[in-house]
Each structure stands twice: as C-alpha cells, then as structure tokens.
Design a protein around this motif. Structure first.
Motif, PDB file in Angstrom:
ATOM      1  N   SER A  28     -25.182  47.259  51.871  1.00 31.41           N
ATOM      2  CA  SER A  28     -24.426  46.076  51.449  1.00 31.41           C
ATOM      3  C   SER A  28     -23.223  46.498  50.604  1.00 31.41           C
ATOM      4  O   SER A  28     -23.251  47.514  49.916  1.00 31.41           O
ATOM      5  N   VAL A  29     -22.166  45.693  50.678  1.00 33.20           N
ATOM      6  CA  VAL A  29     -20.920  46.045  49.995  1.00 33.20           C
ATOM      7  C   VAL A  29     -20.647  45.179  48.768  1.00 33.20           C
ATOM      8  O   VAL A  29     -19.725  45.467  48.016  1.00 33.20           O
ATOM      9  N   SER A  30     -21.415  44.128  48.592  1.00 33.82           N
ATOM     10  CA  SER A  30     -21.230  43.259  47.426  1.00 33.82           C
ATOM     11  C   SER A  30     -22.545  42.562  47.117  1.00 33.82           C
ATOM     12  O   SER A  30     -23.506  42.627  47.891  1.00 33.82           O
ATOM     13  N   ARG A  31     -22.578  41.906  45.987  1.00 30.25           N
ATOM     14  CA  ARG A  31     -23.780  41.174  45.605  1.00 30.25           C
ATOM     15  C   ARG A  31     -24.064  40.049  46.591  1.00 30.25           C
ATOM     16  O   ARG A  31     -25.214  39.798  46.969  1.00 30.25           O
ATOM     17  N   ILE A  32     -23.017  39.375  47.032  1.00 24.51           N
ATOM     18  CA  ILE A  32     -23.181  38.274  47.989  1.00 24.51           C
ATOM     19  C   ILE A  32     -23.712  38.800  49.320  1.00 24.51           C
ATOM     20  O   ILE A  32     -24.597  38.206  49.934  1.00 24.51           O
ATOM     21  N   ASP A  33     -23.170  39.936  49.757  1.00 27.55           N
ATOM     22  CA  ASP A  33     -23.644  40.562  50.988  1.00 27.55           C
ATOM     23  C   ASP A  33     -25.105  40.971  50.844  1.00 27.55           C
ATOM     24  O   ASP A  33     -25.912  40.780  51.756  1.00 27.55           O
ATOM     25  N   LEU A  34     -25.479  41.514  49.687  1.00 29.52           N
ATOM     26  CA  LEU A  34     -26.861  41.906  49.430  1.00 29.52           C
ATOM     27  C   LEU A  34     -27.787  40.699  49.493  1.00 29.52           C
ATOM     28  O   LEU A  34     -28.848  40.755  50.126  1.00 29.52           O
ATOM     29  N   GLU A  35     -27.394  39.593  48.890  1.00 27.40           N
ATOM     30  CA  GLU A  35     -28.225  38.387  48.918  1.00 27.40           C
ATOM     31  C   GLU A  35     -28.382  37.857  50.339  1.00 27.40           C
ATOM     32  O   GLU A  35     -29.474  37.418  50.727  1.00 27.40           O
ATOM     33  N   ARG A  36     -27.316  37.895  51.126  1.00 26.62           N
ATOM     34  CA  ARG A  36     -27.395  37.450  52.515  1.00 26.62           C
ATOM     35  C   ARG A  36     -28.357  38.344  53.306  1.00 26.62           C
ATOM     36  O   ARG A  36     -29.202  37.853  54.065  1.00 26.62           O
ATOM     37  N   ARG A  37     -28.245  39.642  53.093  1.00 26.18           N
ATOM     38  CA  ARG A  37     -29.129  40.575  53.791  1.00 26.18           C
ATOM     39  C   ARG A  37     -30.581  40.378  53.369  1.00 26.18           C
ATOM     40  O   ARG A  37     -31.484  40.478  54.208  1.00 26.18           O
ATOM     41  N   GLU A  38     -30.830  40.092  52.089  1.00 25.91           N
ATOM     42  CA  GLU A  38     -32.190  39.820  51.629  1.00 25.91           C
ATOM     43  C   GLU A  38     -32.765  38.597  52.328  1.00 25.91           C
ATOM     44  O   GLU A  38     -33.931  38.593  52.734  1.00 25.91           O
ATOM     45  N   ARG A  39     -31.949  37.550  52.465  1.00 26.61           N
ATOM     46  CA  ARG A  39     -32.413  36.340  53.168  1.00 26.61           C
ATOM     47  C   ARG A  39     -32.714  36.647  54.629  1.00 26.61           C
ATOM     48  O   ARG A  39     -33.692  36.126  55.199  1.00 26.61           O
ATOM     49  N   GLU A  40     -31.881  37.466  55.264  1.00 28.84           N
ATOM     50  CA  GLU A  40     -32.120  37.821  56.659  1.00 28.84           C
ATOM     51  C   GLU A  40     -33.441  38.576  56.812  1.00 28.84           C
ATOM     52  O   GLU A  40     -34.209  38.320  57.744  1.00 28.84           O
ATOM     53  N   ILE A  41     -33.703  39.505  55.890  1.00 24.58           N
ATOM     54  CA  ILE A  41     -34.954  40.268  55.955  1.00 24.58           C
ATOM     55  C   ILE A  41     -36.141  39.354  55.710  1.00 24.58           C
ATOM     56  O   ILE A  41     -37.162  39.435  56.407  1.00 24.58           O
ATOM     57  N   GLU A  42     -36.032  38.454  54.727  1.00 28.91           N
ATOM     58  CA  GLU A  42     -37.121  37.508  54.462  1.00 28.91           C
ATOM     59  C   GLU A  42     -37.362  36.612  55.660  1.00 28.91           C
ATOM     60  O   GLU A  42     -38.493  36.164  55.888  1.00 28.91           O
ATOM     61  N   GLY A  43     -36.324  36.357  56.447  1.00 28.17           N
ATOM     62  CA  GLY A  43     -36.464  35.539  57.642  1.00 28.17           C
ATOM     63  C   GLY A  43     -37.058  36.283  58.824  1.00 28.17           C
ATOM     64  O   GLY A  43     -37.287  35.703  59.877  1.00 28.17           O
TER      65      GLY A  43
END
Length: 53
Positions: A28-43
C-alpha cells in the motif's frame, strides 16, 4: 531440480494465504490505500473459492 521437488513435497513451494495478504498490505502507498486493502481482505479477496460465482 531435486530441491524444487523437496519444496513441493514439504508444501513450501507456494506462499501461504497469510503471506500473500501481508505482502498485499505492505504494497500500500498511503493510509487510505491500506484501509481499502484491509477491507478487501476482510471481504475475502484471497480466501474465495474458485467455485464461487
């Protein structure tokens, strides 16, 4: 060649799902990108069955 066969038998030839998830989060390149990726993994991004439609 023999080392490759040994790694296949031991199960270490392919990364685990947890390792794939961690590498994806680390890219991830930013905090927002990290949060989006976390949601994708949780999904279930890496844990979906190939039979799910």
């Amino acid at each position: 060649m023999l080392n490759f066969l040994k790694s296949l038998i031991s199960g270490k030839a392919f990364p685990s799902i947890a390792e794939l998830e961690r590498a994806y989060l680390n890219a991830s390149v930013s905090r927002i990108d990290l949060e989006r990726r976390e949601r994708e993994i949780e999904g279930g991004l890496f844990r979906r069955s190939s039979f799910d439609f």
